[in-house]
Design a protein around this motif. Structure first.
Motif, PDB file in Angstrom:
ATOM      1  N   ARG A   1       0.707  -1.241  -0.134  1.00  0.00           N
ATOM      2  CA  ARG A   1       0.098  -0.023  -0.219  1.00  0.00           C
ATOM      3  C   ARG A   1       0.935   1.060  -0.033  1.00  0.00           C
TER       4      ARG A   1
ATOM      5  N   SER B   1      -1.299   2.824  -4.309  1.00  0.00           N
ATOM      6  CA  SER B   1       0.214   2.631  -4.983  1.00  0.00           C
ATOM      7  C   SER B   1       0.093   3.417  -6.374  1.00  0.00           C
TER       8      SER B   1
ATOM      9  N   ALA C   1      -5.434   3.046  -6.292  1.00  0.00           N
ATOM     10  CA  ALA C   1      -4.211   3.078  -7.005  1.00  0.00           C
ATOM     11  C   ALA C   1      -4.150   3.503  -8.262  1.00  0.00           C
TER      12      ALA C   1
END
Length: 210
Positions: free
Chosen positions: A120, A142, A162
């Motif tokens: 993460r 991310s 993400a």
């Protein structure tokens, strides 16, 4: 494309000599056991580990640059906020990899079993998982670019929040995917897309009926 890792002449060294926040260059460690030591901030450059038992060691904030690791064994790998550049990991077994907020680039992980990988809020680019079994991998929040999973079995992969570019799942056997709203930039096969149809339909509010 991840360039092959080529190490120069290495000097045999003992794991007992490793200290936190120091740099180590061109060393080979065999059957290294880190125990429960605090090794935060340690850096390895151009090194090799052949048989590495991480134990309960704290490796937060560590750096691995041009490093080969063979037969890593760790119930919990504590490497949060670490940096990995030009690294090869093979034949390894990790229960939980705490790699959140790490910087991971040009890394190959081969023939390994990873029960849970917490990436993460990490920066991830040019990473290849090959012939691995991964119970769960969390990529939430991310930045992920050019990641592949050739020949891998994935139990659960999560993309919540993400930012993704060129994540290739075509070579993987998939079970569960989370965070489908953040999957733009993920590559799958038509067969995988069909398997994901119920998840995508649920996200879009589409009812599937016969």
């Amino acid at each position: 494309m991840i360039a092959p890792l080529r190490l120069g002449d290495l000097e045999a060294a003992e794991a007992d000599s490793i200290e936190p926040r120091l740099d180590y260059w061109g060393q080979r460690y065999r059957a290294a056991q880190l125990g429960d030591r605090d090794l935060g901030g340690v850096e390895f450059h151009g090194c090799e580990f052949v048989g590495l038992t991480a134990g309960e060691a704290n490796l937060r904030g560590s750096r691995f640059v041009e490093v080969r690791i063979e037969r890593l064994d760790a119930a919990v790998l504590r490497v949060a906020r670490s940096s990995w550049r030009d690294v090869l990991i093979e034949g390894s077994r990790v229960g939980a990899a705490e790699m959140y907020e790490s910087d991971v680039a040009s890394v190959r992980i081969v023939r390994s079993k990873l029960d849970f990988v917490n990436l993460r809020s990490a920066k991830i680019r040019d990473v290849a998982f090959e012939d691995c079994v991964i119970g769960e991998i969390d990529l939430g929040q991310s930045r992920v670019e050019r990641v592949s999973f050739a020949g891998c079995t994935l139990g659960d992969i999560r993309f919540d929040g993400a930012r993704v570019r060129a994540v290739d799942l075509r070579g993987a056997h998939l079970s569960v995917i989370g965070g489908v709203a953040s999957m733009a930039g993920v590559v799958v096969t038509p067969e995988q897309a069909a398997e994901l149809a119920p998840v995508l339909a649920a996200h879009l509010g589409i009812l599937l009926q016969e």
